[in-house]
Design a protein around this motif. Sequence first.
Motif, PDB file in Angstrom:
ATOM      1  N   ILE A  77      13.396   8.833  -3.674  1.00 37.26           N
ATOM      2  CA  ILE A  77      13.336   7.403  -3.565  1.00 37.26           C
ATOM      3  C   ILE A  77      11.760   7.273  -3.265  1.00 37.26           C
ATOM      4  CG2 ILE A  77      13.506   5.428  -2.088  1.00 37.26           C
ATOM      5  CD1 ILE A  77      16.043   6.765  -1.205  1.00 37.26           C
ATOM      6  N   PHE A  78      11.135   6.003  -4.031  1.00 36.55           N
ATOM      7  CA  PHE A  78       9.741   5.781  -4.180  1.00 36.55           C
ATOM      8  C   PHE A  78       9.663   4.957  -3.243  1.00 36.55           C
ATOM      9  CE2 PHE A  78       5.788   5.644  -5.958  1.00 36.55           C
ATOM     10  CZ  PHE A  78       5.354   4.157  -6.001  1.00 36.55           C
ATOM     11  N   ARG A  79       8.690   5.054  -2.245  1.00 38.78           N
ATOM     12  CA  ARG A  79       8.137   3.931  -1.388  1.00 38.78           C
ATOM     13  C   ARG A  79       6.702   3.611  -1.217  1.00 38.78           C
ATOM     14  NH1 ARG A  79      10.736   4.951   4.499  1.00 38.78           N
ATOM     15  NH2 ARG A  79       9.853   6.900   4.399  1.00 38.78           N
ATOM     16  N   GLN A  80       6.333   2.518  -1.295  1.00 37.23           N
ATOM     17  CA  GLN A  80       4.938   2.182  -1.159  1.00 37.23           C
ATOM     18  C   GLN A  80       4.477   1.999   0.054  1.00 37.23           C
ATOM     19  OE1 GLN A  80       4.422  -1.281  -3.605  1.00 37.23           O
ATOM     20  NE2 GLN A  80       4.535  -0.362  -5.565  1.00 37.23           N
ATOM     21  N   PRO A  81       3.365   1.864   0.413  1.00 40.28           N
ATOM     22  CA  PRO A  81       2.772   1.780   1.872  1.00 40.28           C
ATOM     23  C   PRO A  81       3.246   0.448   2.342  1.00 40.28           C
ATOM     24  CG  PRO A  81       0.784   2.554   0.528  1.00 40.28           C
ATOM     25  CD  PRO A  81       2.175   2.479  -0.525  1.00 40.28           C
ATOM     26  N   HIS A  82       3.283   0.214   3.664  1.00 38.57           N
ATOM     27  CA  HIS A  82       3.792  -0.804   4.171  1.00 38.57           C
ATOM     28  C   HIS A  82       2.704  -2.004   4.030  1.00 38.57           C
ATOM     29  CE1 HIS A  82       7.297   0.616   5.929  1.00 38.57           C
ATOM     30  NE2 HIS A  82       6.418   1.966   6.423  1.00 38.57           N
ATOM     31  N   ALA A  83       2.794  -3.257   3.631  1.00 36.98           N
ATOM     32  CA  ALA A  83       2.130  -4.353   3.498  1.00 36.98           C
ATOM     33  C   ALA A  83       1.548  -4.907   4.925  1.00 36.98           C
ATOM     34  CB  ALA A  83       2.483  -5.119   2.521  1.00 36.98           C
ATOM     35  N   GLN A  84       2.453  -4.832   5.808  1.00 36.15           N
ATOM     36  CA  GLN A  84       1.986  -5.283   7.239  1.00 36.15           C
ATOM     37  C   GLN A  84       1.977  -4.142   8.351  1.00 36.15           C
ATOM     38  OE1 GLN A  84       5.618  -7.885   7.605  1.00 36.15           O
ATOM     39  NE2 GLN A  84       4.261  -9.759   6.644  1.00 36.15           N
ATOM     40  N   PRO A  85       1.320  -4.577   9.159  1.00 41.56           N
ATOM     41  CA  PRO A  85       1.356  -3.601  10.301  1.00 41.56           C
ATOM     42  C   PRO A  85       2.417  -3.324  11.197  1.00 41.56           C
ATOM     43  CG  PRO A  85       0.069  -5.546  10.854  1.00 41.56           C
ATOM     44  CD  PRO A  85       0.303  -5.637   9.306  1.00 41.56           C
ATOM     45  N   PRO A  86       2.650  -2.471  11.801  1.00 43.91           N
ATOM     46  CA  PRO A  86       4.015  -2.276  12.418  1.00 43.91           C
ATOM     47  C   PRO A  86       4.151  -3.258  13.497  1.00 43.91           C
ATOM     48  CG  PRO A  86       2.829  -0.409  12.917  1.00 43.91           C
ATOM     49  CD  PRO A  86       2.086  -1.166  11.819  1.00 43.91           C
ATOM     50  N   PRO A  87       5.210  -3.848  13.761  1.00 41.40           N
ATOM     51  CA  PRO A  87       5.085  -4.757  15.189  1.00 41.40           C
ATOM     52  C   PRO A  87       5.222  -3.694  16.400  1.00 41.40           C
ATOM     53  CG  PRO A  87       7.333  -4.560  14.200  1.00 41.40           C
ATOM     54  CD  PRO A  87       6.407  -3.918  13.292  1.00 41.40           C
ATOM     55  N   ASN A  88       4.593  -4.428  17.551  1.00 43.65           N
ATOM     56  CA  ASN A  88       4.664  -3.622  18.634  1.00 43.65           C
ATOM     57  C   ASN A  88       6.170  -3.505  19.049  1.00 43.65           C
ATOM     58  OD1 ASN A  88       4.084  -2.652  21.210  1.00 43.65           O
ATOM     59  ND2 ASN A  88       3.028  -4.135  22.007  1.00 43.65           N
ATOM     60  N   ASP A  89       6.444  -2.173  19.418  1.00 42.88           N
ATOM     61  CA  ASP A  89       7.897  -1.809  19.735  1.00 42.88           C
ATOM     62  C   ASP A  89       8.100  -1.696  21.175  1.00 42.88           C
ATOM     63  OD1 ASP A  89       6.474   0.598  20.353  1.00 42.88           O
ATOM     64  OD2 ASP A  89       7.458   1.672  18.755  1.00 42.88           O
ATOM     65  N   TYR A  90       7.063  -1.872  22.067  1.00 45.06           N
ATOM     66  CA  TYR A  90       7.272  -1.589  23.500  1.00 45.06           C
ATOM     67  C   TYR A  90       8.074  -0.478  23.996  1.00 45.06           C
ATOM     68  CZ  TYR A  90       6.010  -6.525  22.850  1.00 45.06           C
ATOM     69  OH  TYR A  90       5.396  -7.684  22.583  1.00 45.06           O
ATOM     70  N   ILE A  91       7.870   0.823  23.336  1.00 43.00           N
ATOM     71  CA  ILE A  91       8.653   2.026  23.944  1.00 43.00           C
ATOM     72  C   ILE A  91       7.896   2.283  25.111  1.00 43.00           C
ATOM     73  CG2 ILE A  91       7.075   3.502  22.527  1.00 43.00           C
ATOM     74  CD1 ILE A  91      10.616   4.106  22.707  1.00 43.00           C
ATOM     75  N   VAL A  92       6.594   2.201  25.285  1.00 45.00           N
ATOM     76  CA  VAL A  92       6.160   2.855  26.515  1.00 45.00           C
ATOM     77  C   VAL A  92       6.743   1.752  27.895  1.00 45.00           C
ATOM     78  CG1 VAL A  92       3.955   3.266  27.968  1.00 45.00           C
ATOM     79  CG2 VAL A  92       4.224   3.912  25.627  1.00 45.00           C
ATOM     80  N   PHE A  93       6.795   0.413  27.755  1.00 49.30           N
ATOM     81  CA  PHE A  93       7.066  -0.553  28.613  1.00 49.30           C
ATOM     82  C   PHE A  93       8.690   0.001  28.901  1.00 49.30           C
ATOM     83  CE2 PHE A  93       8.288  -5.326  29.369  1.00 49.30           C
ATOM     84  CZ  PHE A  93       8.058  -5.066  30.825  1.00 49.30           C
TER      85      PHE A  93
END
Length: 158
Positions: free
Chosen positions: A47-63
């Motif tokens: 599967i061919f994937r291009q780099p993401h166009a948008q930055p990742p959303p904050n996932d709040y994993i540490v919180f």
Amino acid sequence: MSEKKQNSPPPSYPPPAYNYSTAAYTATTYEPGQVLPNEGAPGQTVIFRQPHAQPPPNDYIVFAIVVTACCCLPFGIVGIVKALDARNKYDIGDYAAAESSSRAARSWSIAGVVCGVFWMMIPIVFWLVWVFAIRPDVFDSLMNAVEDGSIRTTDTYY
């Protein structure tokens, strides 16, 4: 007598035979997520994937981890699951779903903090009710000890 051997290079072997294809390569453009044609490797999919166009959303994993460890275990676990879900959805390119999972992780973590603070306040409230309403003699003896000087409130210890 001993004969001197001269250093000679190791015997030479013929180079391996390479089968270079002389077929012309053509440039083909693929859309993100499109399955590429698989020539010569049966049972495998590329599967061919291009780099993401948008930055990742904050996932709040540490919180969510802090809430799980310190405040409220059930709400924190749901927050961790939603945070990891946000990462996974971003990785597959579903940015809207990643944002939604990110907001859910934050909401569950905030709910865990509120619930944890509430559950921590209950014993304090019960103790205050016990001291002031049910057992006022405990409060009176504490105040008498302060007035007598057996408990000093002005001393500072550093």
